[in-house]
Design an enzyme around this catalytic site. Sequence first.
Site, PDB file in Angstrom:
ATOM      1  N   ASP A  15     -43.914  52.777 -77.094  1.00 16.33           N
ATOM      2  CA  ASP A  15     -43.872  50.742 -76.512  1.00 16.33           C
ATOM      3  C   ASP A  15     -43.614  50.578 -78.295  1.00 16.33           C
ATOM      4  O   ASP A  15     -42.829  51.613 -79.256  1.00 16.33           O
ATOM      5  CB  ASP A  15     -45.441  50.865 -77.262  1.00 16.33           C
ATOM      6  CG  ASP A  15     -45.327  49.074 -77.696  1.00 16.33           C
ATOM      7  OD1 ASP A  15     -45.307  48.723 -77.165  1.00 16.33           O
ATOM      8  OD2 ASP A  15     -45.898  48.695 -78.634  1.00 16.33           O
ATOM      9  N   ASP A  17     -42.831  46.821 -80.579  1.00 20.28           N
ATOM     10  CA  ASP A  17     -43.981  46.534 -81.002  1.00 20.28           C
ATOM     11  C   ASP A  17     -45.033  46.947 -81.715  1.00 20.28           C
ATOM     12  O   ASP A  17     -45.903  47.143 -80.363  1.00 20.28           O
ATOM     13  CB  ASP A  17     -44.440  44.911 -80.287  1.00 20.28           C
ATOM     14  CG  ASP A  17     -43.020  44.193 -80.626  1.00 20.28           C
ATOM     15  OD1 ASP A  17     -41.541  43.443 -81.955  1.00 20.28           O
ATOM     16  OD2 ASP A  17     -42.239  43.651 -79.833  1.00 20.28           O
ATOM     17  N   THR A 110     -41.186  48.574 -72.900  1.00 20.28           N
ATOM     18  CA  THR A 110     -41.213  48.244 -74.454  1.00 20.28           C
ATOM     19  C   THR A 110     -40.986  46.322 -73.456  1.00 20.28           C
ATOM     20  O   THR A 110     -40.715  46.243 -72.470  1.00 20.28           O
ATOM     21  CB  THR A 110     -40.773  47.728 -75.092  1.00 20.28           C
ATOM     22  OG1 THR A 110     -40.630  46.312 -76.100  1.00 20.28           O
ATOM     23  CG2 THR A 110     -39.341  47.506 -75.024  1.00 20.28           C
TER      24      THR A 110
END
Length: 219
Positions: A15, A17, A110
């Site tokens: 991922d 963020d 993402t």
Amino acid sequence: MTATTVLTARALLLDMDGTLVNSDAVVERCWRRWAERHGLDGDEVMKVVHGRQGYASMAVLLPNRPMEQNYADNARMLAEETADMDGVVAIPGAGEFLASLAGVPHALVTSADVGLSTARMAAAGLGLPDVRITAESVGASKPDPEGFLKGAAELGVAPEECVVFEDSGAGISAGRAAGMRVVGVGPRAGFHRPDAVVPDLTRVRVEVVGGGTIRLHLG
């Protein structure tokens, strides 16, 4: 998690963020403004938005609003977020962690689109992995497992041989639904029962042991 946890894998799915990039400051700014515009409690909104695509968060928060409005609003939100890089920095250890993956099958998975993910990784001083699954790549947002399954397929690795790195409840649920083990990164992750938790990426060491096997030392 014990003092040191060791997981083995053949590919890693990352991922962005909260996992590689700390974008909390801009996410807070943009979503709290959005909450105010819609008469919602900002604290409650922030409990929902991490890990999901914007339209999916909006659907949870405004369940009676037509999805067409959520998609349009999400496009505006993406433009707003992409224009705001103030406070976007790398998660501690992210640069070294990515450097240690040279030659190791890995992909970025993402909920951001191409523009936002490219801008945030650059703002954090991080290089983009060659394989990237972004918002444009999928039809369903996390917690749906589609993104992680696509990442595994792109790398040619079975889901059960992948380890996911995630920070959010939606992302951890998506990794688990994909049949993958999940390493939680940061303070949000521990609430969602990943297979292991690290405070940041300085606590991860990647060892390539031959035959395509990766050994992760966590802790």
